[in-house]
Design a protein around this motif. Structure first.
Motif, short mmCIF file in Angstrom:
data_model
loop_
_atom_site.label_atom_id
_atom_site.label_comp_id
_atom_site.label_asym_id
_atom_site.label_seq_id
_atom_site.Cartn_x
_atom_site.Cartn_y
_atom_site.Cartn_z
N ILE A 202 56.28 31.89 43.10
CA ILE A 202 55.67 31.16 44.22
C ILE A 202 56.53 29.97 44.61
CG2 ILE A 202 53.72 29.67 44.85
CD1 ILE A 202 51.97 31.59 43.09
N LEU A 203 56.97 29.20 43.62
CA LEU A 203 57.80 28.03 43.91
C LEU A 203 59.10 28.45 44.59
CD1 LEU A 203 57.39 25.83 40.69
CD2 LEU A 203 56.03 25.83 42.77
N ASP A 204 59.68 29.53 44.09
CA ASP A 204 60.95 30.01 44.65
C ASP A 204 60.78 30.52 46.08
OD1 ASP A 204 63.79 30.78 44.38
OD2 ASP A 204 63.00 32.82 44.49
N LYS A 205 59.78 31.35 46.30
CA LYS A 205 59.60 31.97 47.61
C LYS A 205 59.15 30.99 48.69
CE LYS A 205 58.49 36.62 45.86
NZ LYS A 205 57.44 37.68 45.77
N THR A 206 58.37 29.97 48.29
CA THR A 206 57.85 29.02 49.27
C THR A 206 58.73 27.78 49.40
OG1 THR A 206 56.45 27.86 47.66
CG2 THR A 206 55.48 29.76 48.84
N GLY A 207 59.73 27.67 48.53
CA GLY A 207 60.60 26.49 48.57
C GLY A 207 59.91 25.23 48.09
N SER A 208 58.90 25.39 47.25
CA SER A 208 58.16 24.24 46.72
C SER A 208 58.89 23.71 45.49
CB SER A 208 56.73 24.63 46.34
OG SER A 208 56.03 25.13 47.46
N ALA A 209 59.03 22.38 45.39
CA ALA A 209 59.74 21.79 44.27
C ALA A 209 58.87 21.65 43.03
CB ALA A 209 60.29 20.41 44.66
N SER A 210 57.57 21.76 43.20
CA SER A 210 56.66 21.56 42.07
C SER A 210 55.33 22.24 42.35
CB SER A 210 56.41 20.06 41.84
OG SER A 210 55.68 19.52 42.93
N ARG A 211 54.51 22.32 41.31
CA ARG A 211 53.16 22.87 41.46
C ARG A 211 52.35 22.04 42.45
NH1 ARG A 211 51.24 26.04 36.73
NH2 ARG A 211 49.14 25.36 37.26
N VAL A 212 52.59 20.73 42.46
CA VAL A 212 51.85 19.86 43.37
C VAL A 212 52.15 20.22 44.81
CG1 VAL A 212 51.48 17.49 44.12
CG2 VAL A 212 51.79 17.99 41.69
N GLN A 213 53.42 20.43 45.12
CA GLN A 213 53.78 20.83 46.48
C GLN A 213 53.21 22.20 46.82
OE1 GLN A 213 57.98 20.42 47.20
NE2 GLN A 213 58.00 18.25 46.71
N ALA A 214 53.17 23.09 45.86
CA ALA A 214 52.56 24.40 46.09
C ALA A 214 51.07 24.24 46.35
CB ALA A 214 52.81 25.32 44.90
N ALA A 215 50.42 23.35 45.61
CA ALA A 215 48.99 23.10 45.81
C ALA A 215 48.72 22.57 47.22
CB ALA A 215 48.48 22.11 44.76
N LEU A 216 49.60 21.70 47.70
CA LEU A 216 49.46 21.19 49.07
C LEU A 216 49.57 22.32 50.08
CD1 LEU A 216 51.55 17.92 48.85
CD2 LEU A 216 49.10 18.08 49.32
N LEU A 217 50.50 23.23 49.83
CA LEU A 217 50.66 24.39 50.71
C LEU A 217 49.38 25.21 50.75
CD1 LEU A 217 52.45 26.25 52.46
CD2 LEU A 217 53.22 27.32 50.34
N ALA A 218 48.77 25.38 49.58
CA ALA A 218 47.51 26.13 49.51
C ALA A 218 46.42 25.47 50.34
CB ALA A 218 47.07 26.27 48.05
N HIS A 219 46.39 24.13 50.34
CA HIS A 219 45.39 23.41 51.12
C HIS A 219 45.69 23.51 52.61
CE1 HIS A 219 42.80 21.38 48.17
NE2 HIS A 219 43.86 21.41 47.38
N ARG A 220 46.98 23.38 52.99
CA ARG A 220 47.34 23.43 54.40
C ARG A 220 46.99 24.77 55.03
NH1 ARG A 220 52.32 20.45 52.94
NH2 ARG A 220 52.11 18.32 53.72
N THR A 221 47.12 25.84 54.25
CA THR A 221 46.91 27.17 54.80
C THR A 221 45.49 27.68 54.59
OG1 THR A 221 47.74 28.12 52.73
CG2 THR A 221 49.33 27.82 54.51
N GLY A 222 44.65 26.87 53.95
CA GLY A 222 43.27 27.28 53.74
C GLY A 222 43.05 28.18 52.54
N LEU A 223 44.11 28.47 51.77
CA LEU A 223 43.93 29.31 50.58
C LEU A 223 43.05 28.65 49.53
CD1 LEU A 223 47.47 30.86 49.90
CD2 LEU A 223 45.44 32.02 50.77
N ALA A 224 43.11 27.33 49.46
CA ALA A 224 42.38 26.60 48.41
C ALA A 224 40.99 26.20 48.84
CB ALA A 224 43.16 25.37 47.99
N SER A 225 40.57 26.61 50.02
CA SER A 225 39.24 26.20 50.52
C SER A 225 38.15 26.99 49.84
CB SER A 225 39.17 26.39 52.03
OG SER A 225 39.40 27.75 52.37
#
Length: 225
Positions: A202-225
């Motif tokens: 996930i970090l590699d494919k999304t270009g996220s530097a950390s789990r925190v950045q990946a978590a933000l991505l999940a919130h932005r896209t509604g996955l974490a709702s």
């Protein structure tokens, strides 16, 4: 017969000797954790990390000579790089946001209890994000508000999700909910090692530097709702 696991190696970086002493005493009595070096500023932290190869670096945000924020990039550039957890005080949200954007694994309030500190070190070493519950909601909200304009941000975020498999999207959604690797493994009925593999992808494919950045991505896209 299985050999015991190597202890988690920790670097403490804080300009206050009393804080370092207190943290060291707490971690000294925790099974499987060893404090291998201490530093009084960010420059020393990088030098000590390069010499002692800690698994986790607990780094104060506000220090003289070189503060903790300036130390994040050189710490993460080391090989092997430690997991960097920022030590902060309540109300320092702006600096915490900057630290997370620069790749810190998370943050811990200085007034957290001993068990929270020990758990944070173990979580960081295991590859999990470390987020103090008392201010996590505020920090995440601030990071979301300070990003790109909503429409452009969502379009970019959607594109970043495209390479993910269905299982990786499930794992990303759970990262957004703040679940640890063990929690995700239990919920999905898979091994922790498999979860780590998914998180790495996930970090590699999304270009996220950390789990925190990946978590933000999940919130932005509604996955974490």
């Amino acid at each position: 017969m299985n050999e015991p696991a190597a202890p988690i190696r920790v670097l403490l970086a804080d300009d206050e000797a009393m804080i370092r002493h207190g943290v060291r005493l707490i971690l000294r009595h925790a099974d499987g954790i060893e404090v291998v070096a201490e530093a009084a500023d960010g420059r020393q932290a990088v030098e000590k990390a390069a010499a002692h190869h800690p698994d986790v670096a607990l780094v104060d945000i506000r220090m003289p000579v070189c503060d903790g924020l300036a130390a994040i990039a050189p710490l993460l550039a080391l090989d092997p790089a430690p997991r960097v957890v920022m030590l902060t005080t309540f109300g320092d949200d702006d600096n915490v946001v900057r630290a997370l954007r620069e790749g810190a694994a998370g943050f811990l309030l200085k007034d957290e209890g001993p068990q929270e500190l020990i758990s944070a070190v173990r979580a960081a070493a295991a590859g999990d994000a470390v987020l103090s519950p008392g201010v996590t909601g505020t920090v995440i909200s601030r990071m979301l508000r300070s990003g790109t304009p909503q429409e452009a941000g969502e379009a970019l975020a959607d594109k970043r999700l495209t390479p993910l498999t269905g299982r990786e999207r499930e794992v990303l959604a759970m990262l957004g909910q703040g679940l640890s690797n063990q929690d995700i493994a239990t919920r999905l009925g898979i091994g922790v090692g498999t979860v780590k593999t998914h998180v790495g992808a996930i970090l590699d494919k999304t270009g996220s530097a950390s789990r925190v950045q990946a978590a933000l991505l999940a919130h932005r896209t509604g996955l974490a709702s």
